[in-house]
Scaffold this motif. Sequence first.
Motif, short mmCIF file in Angstrom:
data_model
loop_
_atom_site.label_atom_id
_atom_site.label_comp_id
_atom_site.label_asym_id
_atom_site.label_seq_id
_atom_site.Cartn_x
_atom_site.Cartn_y
_atom_site.Cartn_z
N PRO B 204 0.81 -1.21 0.00
CA PRO B 204 0.00 0.00 0.00
C PRO B 204 0.84 1.26 0.00
O PRO B 204 0.78 2.08 -0.90
CB PRO B 204 -0.82 -0.12 1.28
CG PRO B 204 -0.06 -1.07 2.14
CD PRO B 204 0.64 -2.00 1.22
N LEU B 207 3.51 1.49 -3.22
CA LEU B 207 2.98 1.87 -4.52
C LEU B 207 2.53 3.33 -4.51
O LEU B 207 2.73 4.06 -5.47
CB LEU B 207 1.80 0.97 -4.92
CG LEU B 207 1.23 1.31 -6.29
CD1 LEU B 207 2.26 1.11 -7.40
CD2 LEU B 207 -0.01 0.47 -6.58
N HIS B 208 1.97 3.75 -3.37
CA HIS B 208 1.55 5.14 -3.24
C HIS B 208 2.74 6.08 -3.36
O HIS B 208 2.69 7.09 -4.06
CB HIS B 208 0.83 5.33 -1.89
CG HIS B 208 0.33 6.72 -1.68
ND1 HIS B 208 0.85 7.55 -0.72
CD2 HIS B 208 -0.62 7.42 -2.33
CE1 HIS B 208 0.22 8.72 -0.78
NE2 HIS B 208 -0.68 8.66 -1.75
N LEU B 211 3.88 6.26 -7.02
CA LEU B 211 3.01 7.13 -7.81
C LEU B 211 3.19 8.60 -7.44
O LEU B 211 3.10 9.48 -8.29
CB LEU B 211 1.55 6.70 -7.66
CG LEU B 211 1.19 5.33 -8.24
CD1 LEU B 211 -0.30 5.11 -8.21
CD2 LEU B 211 1.71 5.18 -9.67
N SER B 212 3.50 8.85 -6.15
CA SER B 212 3.75 10.22 -5.71
C SER B 212 4.93 10.83 -6.47
O SER B 212 4.90 12.00 -6.85
CB SER B 212 4.06 10.27 -4.21
OG SER B 212 2.97 9.83 -3.47
N ALA B 215 3.44 11.87 -9.60
CA ALA B 215 2.31 12.81 -9.49
C ALA B 215 2.77 14.23 -9.18
O ALA B 215 2.32 15.18 -9.82
CB ALA B 215 1.32 12.32 -8.43
N ASP B 220 2.54 12.40 -16.60
CA ASP B 220 1.36 11.60 -16.93
C ASP B 220 1.71 10.13 -17.07
O ASP B 220 2.66 9.77 -17.76
CB ASP B 220 0.77 12.03 -18.29
CG ASP B 220 -0.17 13.21 -18.13
OD1 ASP B 220 -0.43 13.61 -16.98
OD2 ASP B 220 -0.62 13.74 -19.16
N LEU B 221 0.92 9.27 -16.42
CA LEU B 221 1.06 7.84 -16.65
C LEU B 221 0.00 7.41 -17.65
O LEU B 221 -1.16 7.79 -17.55
CB LEU B 221 0.87 7.07 -15.34
CG LEU B 221 1.77 7.44 -14.17
CD1 LEU B 221 1.58 6.45 -13.03
CD2 LEU B 221 3.23 7.50 -14.57
N LYS B 223 -0.47 4.12 -18.21
CA LYS B 223 -0.92 2.80 -17.80
C LYS B 223 -0.20 2.36 -16.55
O LYS B 223 0.98 2.65 -16.36
CB LYS B 223 -0.60 1.82 -18.94
CG LYS B 223 -0.71 0.40 -18.56
CD LYS B 223 -0.71 -0.52 -19.73
CE LYS B 223 -1.05 -1.89 -19.17
NZ LYS B 223 -1.60 -2.77 -20.15
N ILE B 224 -0.93 1.65 -15.69
CA ILE B 224 -0.27 0.96 -14.58
C ILE B 224 -0.96 -0.39 -14.44
O ILE B 224 -2.17 -0.49 -14.50
CB ILE B 224 -0.30 1.77 -13.27
CG1 ILE B 224 0.23 0.91 -12.12
CG2 ILE B 224 -1.68 2.30 -12.95
CD1 ILE B 224 0.52 1.71 -10.88
#
Lengths: 277, 277
Positions: B204, B207-208, B211-212, B215, B220-221, B223-224
Amino acid sequence: MKVGYLGPKNSFTFQAANELFEENNLVSFASIPLTIEHLENKSIDLAVVPIENSLEGSVHATVDYLFGQTAITVQEEIILPIRQQLLGLEEVKQPQKILSHPQALAQTKQYLKTYYPEVSLEAVSSTTFAAQYVATHPENKLLAIASEKAAREYNLKVVASDIQDNAANQTRFWVLALDKNRQITRNTQDKKVTLFITLPANLPGALHQVLSAFAWRKIDLAKIESRPLKTNLGEYFFVIDVVLKENEILIENAVKEIELLQAKVQRVGTYSINRFT
Amino acid sequence: MKVGYLGPKNSFTFQAANELFEENNLVSFASIPLTIEHLENKSIDLAVVPIENSLEGSVHATVDYLFGQTAITVQEEIILPIRQQLLGLEEVKQPQKILSHPQALAQTKQYLKTYYPEVSLEAVSSTTFAAQYVATHPENKLLAIASEKAAREYNLKVVASDIQDNAANQTRFWVLALDKNRQITRNTQDKKVTLFITLPANLPGALHQVLSAFAWRKIDLAKIESRPLKTNLGEYFFVIDVVLKENEILIENAVKEIELLQAKVQRVGTYSINRFT
């Protein structure tokens, strides 16, 4: 009570279903969609289908069917170790062919490459069918990859045992029902919540926000996965498995917050995990 | 130059490869692993394989093979619309069987359910094989699902055209090479970076955090996605596609930051997107 499952008899889904339900309650169906359709038209009370294998990943037929079907919920999860056996009428040194279901062939790929590099592999509709075919075609020098139960059922010898590439090979199965309040839970220790989340717009910020809603509440995620929405390339929904402890109200708060962000949340189920060895 | 592709001739991968390369450079292989193996042992210079379909999702054989194979990089992406045609020697009202590759059968599921609910479907090794088989078995009243090219090649009639369930059905293909510096890029506008990220520990928070890193840099992503590590149930690696604008240095900074978090990052490729209609 009638419990439908992805058959045929002695399939791994049969074994999973048989861990929780009596054999005479079980009804076999030929495919995952057919099994769930029979639940929807109420000709069965529960449906048992595979959802994920530790080597092959998610079973897309199950995930994709359930997406958008809000009447169906997950009641229980069953986790079963998957052991593959190489079966034959006798020990054949140079079999003409080895038959099994594509997933069983995939799960024993390294073994087959090492010991039977030259033998042609044939994908058939189930491991049970493979065992039955080998048992009824003694003239052909065939081998099958299937379960120990299939070996006993068709009087086949185990030529090599536990040939799956990974000792930790496990499959998750879901018990599905239409009645949200049905409770068949045996295990109250180990619980999860599964959510299908469709993000409103562009991925990067939105997914990060969704994960933030769980992260700052210290809610553990067991899994996050994307599946295509089947609209345009690059549009997905997310399968998120949340670990349920004494934090049910926190999870509900996180879901409400995510819905406020204009994401659509499908509550697929709150269920116990039943592990077998 | 030799370009290997997932065959046979006239497959959708052949069509994709043929958009960028001359037909006489193309060499057909029977499976995705075989195609990439020939790239690794240098008997071909480039390999073209499918990576994702807008209906079926990722092509796991490609993703799983590339995971850990750091010598191979993606050079180009090709995006092709997938149009499926129903082919026969003549218009058969009640065909005995309809043959095609499992993915083509999946992509025309709704059409087949509506117009041929009673007809048995047979999965064969390729759409090309299906067309060839129908052409050479006139006595059997068969139909095949395959491409227009296959119809021309085997002199079959298009009984129904564009029968894929979704008009926006597209497939992404990758052109793979061993030489990281090779440049065959035609399109310099539309670029992506693909990363395989293995998180250090529990999902949890990690991965957050990953992505941070993207972000807050407003990267821009596209796809994940998660794929099983094939170790234990519940252990995954992540496929992350990043949109490359004038932010290459920002992406590299994000990757370095992610590596500092003890995540493993495999740089699968920085490549142009070539769209065809």
